[in-house]
Scaffold this active site. Structure first.
Site, PDB file in Angstrom:
ATOM      1  CD  GLU A 168     -22.868  26.126  -1.786  1.00 59.91           C
ATOM      2  OE1 GLU A 168     -22.686  26.893  -0.820  1.00 59.91           O
ATOM      3  OE2 GLU A 168     -22.931  26.536  -2.967  1.00 59.91           O
ATOM      4  CE1 TYR A 195     -25.958  30.013   0.410  1.00 58.48           C
ATOM      5  CE2 TYR A 195     -24.567  28.373   1.462  1.00 58.48           C
ATOM      6  CZ  TYR A 195     -24.829  29.218   0.404  1.00 58.48           C
ATOM      7  OH  TYR A 195     -24.003  29.238  -0.674  1.00 58.48           O
ATOM      8  CG  ASP A 204     -24.536  34.190   0.672  1.00 57.76           C
ATOM      9  OD1 ASP A 204     -25.292  35.007   0.104  1.00 57.76           O
ATOM     10  OD2 ASP A 204     -23.317  34.142   0.463  1.00 57.76           O
TER      11      ASP A 204
END
Length: 323
Positions: free
Chosen positions: A50, A133, A151
């Site tokens: 991520e 996020y 996102d």
DNA sequence: GAATCGTGGGA
DNA sequence: TTCCCAAGATT
């Protein structure tokens, strides 16, 4: 503050299940086979992915992620190394501060969470480099939690599918978060699949430029298509690059990543040829830096910025990656 | 809220 | 060639 009403009626409770089912089926048949989606991937692997994927395309992340997980299978493995090793192995992914913050996050996980990536949104949010996020994404994709993941892909899909706009607003709004929350399936497992499938749709079909509407599983429900594909109401301003301080920073970083020893700052200000360097090793990025023809003040700002950010440090009169 | 922060590939 | 922009975070 009152907010403008949506341009199109929001999907009602009667329409949502069909939308969920349509994207569920589409995702099952079309999802990319990415290693951080594998069942055996650890929460640490998901967290690393991520962070690497922040503003960076999947194809460039893949090889670096593989190398990181092979070298540092657990947070404590990374935390036990100098921060400079994280920055060096970051390679050319860009935004090298992310490597520094991931290293700091690994240390925080080792020291504050028994070496295990936490699963709660609030705890994830406390980690360096983890914002709203990434905290939601890790909680959802690594721990199966029901989180409102938003996102740039999800924002764009919502903007088109529900609001009928070509692009989302320039800044994430509270209204968008409420919309995303209202679309989320109640069941945790279904919510994880929904988050992943909407994101995947935005990444591969409902793209920023030239969306493949013919391949879209929910085109019949799309407010933007129904409205005749109206153009964006604003034009995004491009990111300047040539001649900027950022470009100089990047060129200096390229030198430091390759250097085995501290680099004398004077080297940044002269042509390698004038210094008698062979065109190999550190002389290559030094030559590239010199070709930028940066003003001395610009080099000073770049170096000061890197030192201030902790991406470089002074050592015996030279500049090197952080220990 | 706006600015800053890398990099490389595709249109 | 030039421009756009890609699973954001931080100040």
């Amino acid at each position: 503050m009152p907010e403008p009403l949506p341009a199109a009626p929001l999907p009602g409770a009667a329409e949502l299940p069909a939308l969920h089912a349509a994207l569920d089926d589409w995702f099952a048949a079309n999802a990319r086979d990415l290693p951080w989606r594998a069942p055996e991937c650890t929460p640490w692997g998901v967290l690393v992915s991520e962070v690497m994927l922040q503003q960076t395309p999947v194809v460039r992340v893949l090889p670096v992620w593989e190398e990181w997980l092979r070298r540092w299978p657990e947070p404590s493995d990374l935390a036990g190394e100098p921060a400079g090793e994280a920055v060096r192995s970051w390679g050319r992914l860009g935004y090298p501060r992310r490597a520094l913050r991931l290293h700091a996050a690994a240390a925080a996980i080792r020291d504050g969470h028994g070496g295990l990536v936490p699963g709660a949104y609030a705890e994830l949010l406390e980690l360096p480099g983890v914002g709203s996020y990434t905290a939601a994404a890790v909680a959802a994709f690594a721990f199966g939690r029901r989180e409102t993941v938003v996102d740039t892909n999800i924002r764009r899909v919502h903007a088109r599918l529900v609001l009928g706009s070509a692009l989302p607003s320039q800044a994430l709004t509270a209204a968008e978060m409420r919309l995303a929350a209202s679309l989320l399936p109640a069941d945790p497992g279904a919510s994880v699949r929904w988050n992943a499938s909407v994101m995947e749709l935005g990444a591969t079909v409902c793209t920023a430029r030239a969306p493949k509407c013919g391949q879209c599983p929910v085109r019949e429900s799309c407010a933007w298509l129904a409205a005749g594909e109206p153009a964006p109401t604003y034009t995004p301003k491009g990111q300047a690059w040539h001649g900027t301080d950022r470009q100089v920073r990047g060129a200096v970083m390229a030198v430091l990543r390759l250097a085995e020893d501290p680099v004398a700052p004077e080297l940044f200000y002269r042509a390698p040829a004038d210094l008698g360097f062979e065109p190999q090793g550190i002389a290559i990025p030094l030559a590239a830096l010199h070709r930028l023809n940066a003003a001395p003040e610009q080099l000073e700002r770049a170096l000061a910025g890197l030192l201030g950010d902790g991406l470089a440090e002074l050592h015996l009169g030279g500049v090197r990656l952080p220990a």
